[in-house]
Design a protein around this motif. Structure first.
Motif, mmCIF file in Angstrom:
data_model
loop_
_atom_site.group_PDB
_atom_site.id
_atom_site.type_symbol
_atom_site.label_atom_id
_atom_site.label_comp_id
_atom_site.label_asym_id
_atom_site.label_seq_id
_atom_site.Cartn_x
_atom_site.Cartn_y
_atom_site.Cartn_z
ATOM 1 N N ALA A 1 0.833 -1.206 0.000
ATOM 2 C CA ALA A 1 0.000 0.000 0.000
ATOM 3 C C ALA A 1 0.867 1.255 0.000
ATOM 4 N N ALA A 2 1.960 1.244 0.749
ATOM 5 C CA ALA A 2 2.846 2.407 0.823
ATOM 6 C C ALA A 2 3.536 2.663 -0.517
ATOM 7 N N GLU A 3 3.974 1.607 -1.182
ATOM 8 C CA GLU A 3 4.649 1.750 -2.469
ATOM 9 C C GLU A 3 3.764 2.444 -3.496
ATOM 10 N N ALA A 4 2.476 2.160 -3.449
ATOM 11 C CA ALA A 4 1.541 2.754 -4.411
ATOM 12 C C ALA A 4 1.485 4.270 -4.271
ATOM 13 N N TYR A 5 1.881 4.788 -3.094
ATOM 14 C CA TYR A 5 1.870 6.235 -2.857
ATOM 15 C C TYR A 5 3.280 6.822 -2.833
ATOM 16 N N GLY A 6 4.274 6.004 -3.207
ATOM 17 C CA GLY A 6 5.642 6.503 -3.273
ATOM 18 C C GLY A 6 6.392 6.505 -1.962
ATOM 19 N N TYR A 7 5.903 5.778 -0.970
ATOM 20 C CA TYR A 7 6.576 5.704 0.328
ATOM 21 C C TYR A 7 7.377 4.414 0.445
ATOM 22 N N ARG A 8 8.451 4.489 1.218
ATOM 23 C CA ARG A 8 9.260 3.310 1.499
ATOM 24 C C ARG A 8 9.083 2.911 2.962
ATOM 25 N N VAL A 9 9.047 1.605 3.213
ATOM 26 C CA VAL A 9 8.814 1.096 4.564
ATOM 27 C C VAL A 9 10.126 0.644 5.199
ATOM 28 N N LEU A 10 10.374 1.092 6.424
ATOM 29 C CA LEU A 10 11.486 0.612 7.239
ATOM 30 C C LEU A 10 10.914 -0.359 8.267
ATOM 31 N N THR B 1 -3.528 -3.850 5.237
ATOM 32 C CA THR B 1 -4.014 -2.898 4.238
ATOM 33 C C THR B 1 -4.820 -1.782 4.886
ATOM 34 N N VAL B 2 -5.716 -2.149 5.803
ATOM 35 C CA VAL B 2 -6.527 -1.138 6.490
ATOM 36 C C VAL B 2 -5.630 -0.210 7.312
ATOM 37 N N ALA B 3 -4.627 -0.772 7.983
ATOM 38 C CA ALA B 3 -3.713 0.045 8.785
ATOM 39 C C ALA B 3 -2.936 1.019 7.902
ATOM 40 N N ALA B 4 -2.432 0.527 6.773
ATOM 41 C CA ALA B 4 -1.664 1.381 5.870
ATOM 42 C C ALA B 4 -2.522 2.506 5.305
ATOM 43 N N ARG B 5 -3.734 2.186 4.906
ATOM 44 C CA ARG B 5 -4.621 3.215 4.355
ATOM 45 C C ARG B 5 -4.980 4.262 5.403
#
Length: 268
Positions: free
Chosen positions: A20-29, A236-240
């Motif tokens: 979900a983060a990648e779709a908005y251009g974010y990277r996850v640590l 998914t719900v948490a990321a959104r």
């Protein structure tokens, strides 16, 4: 931030958050707390030094020790925080949780209808509220069916330093052993499988094993436990929820407490 990097359940939550983060251009640590309060605190402070946009965290929520104050301070300081799966009483930010009770009542009702009347529960210690809640829900569901959960059939494998199988063996060798065993984690499920077979019993003919947070082990025995919501949905719900905060930083919306209702059934 997750408490167990080896657990299938949390791995799938992380995967969903990352997609979900990648779709908005974010990277996850990714950080692993190992269910250690100090390690979690250190990781949060280090992540903040990187100026991360927000935190998705499965918090260490021991009854007597946690990082509630720190996590609230992060939220109040303007960094969005979403707590997932484990609820911290007093947390002021967004949360996405699972209501285990409906699913537990559903699975108990199904097992009782199949003729089971003696149940055992295997867990990894009740210092976490979710373990206490699950045991309480199982006990209530059995009482609703006119049955009793024997206290000596509640097996804690967390304290075992020699072999997790020893206390499980004791229960299985009772003159009136359980015909159904509920294992409250993937580790407990694997321990139960080993103990049941080392006692000369068979799954599911002699003992029907129901495992939580484990989506593959029971397939080898010709059945599975269908559980919803799946960890991918939870992630998914948490990321959104977090992404809405990041994409609309000026909106002063009240914190959300999202609870996903469970459903559990045995499928052959």
């Amino acid at each position: 931030m997750i408490p167990d990097i080896c657990g299938t359940f949390f791995n799938e939550v992380v995967y969903a958050v990352e997609k979900a983060a990648e779709a908005y251009g974010y990277r996850v640590l990714l950080c692993n707390s190992d269910n250690n309060v100090e390690k979690e605190r250190s990781a949060i402070e280090e992540l903040l030094s990187y100026k991360v946009g927000g935190l998705v965290i499965v918090p260490v929520n021991f009854l007597t020790d946690n990082n509630l104050k720190l996590i609230n301070d992060v939220w109040r300081g303007g960094t969005p925080v979403v707590c997932v799966d484990r609820e911290l009483p007093g947390f002021e930010g967004d949360g996405v949780y699972i209501d285990n009770e409906p699913g537990l009542h559903e699975i108990i009702d199904q097992l009782v209808q199949q003729g089971h009347s003696r149940f055992a529960v295997i867990h990894e210690g009740i210092s976490l509220p979710i373990e206490q809640f699950r045991i309480h829900s199982i006990d209530t569901a059995l009482q609703n069916n006119g049955l009793v959960l024997r206290k000596d059939f509640i097996v804690d494998i967390h304290q075992e330093t020699v072999s997790c199988a020893v206390p499980i063996h004791r229960v299985l060798q009772d003159p009136e052993p359980p015909t159904a065993v509920l294992a409250l984690s993937s580790t407990a499920t694997v321990s139960a499988v080993c103990a049941i077979y080392s006692c000369g019993r068979k799954i599911p003919d002699d003992v029907l094993l129901v495992g939580f947070d484990d989506f593959h082990t029971l397939d080898a025995f010709g059945y599975s436990v269908e559980f919803s919501p799946k960890p991918l949905e939870l992630g998914t719900v948490a990321a959104r929820t977090l992404l809405r905060r990041l994409e609309h930083p000026g909106e002063a919306n009240a914190a959300q407490r999202i609870v996903l209702r469970t459903c559990m059934q045995i499928k052959k």
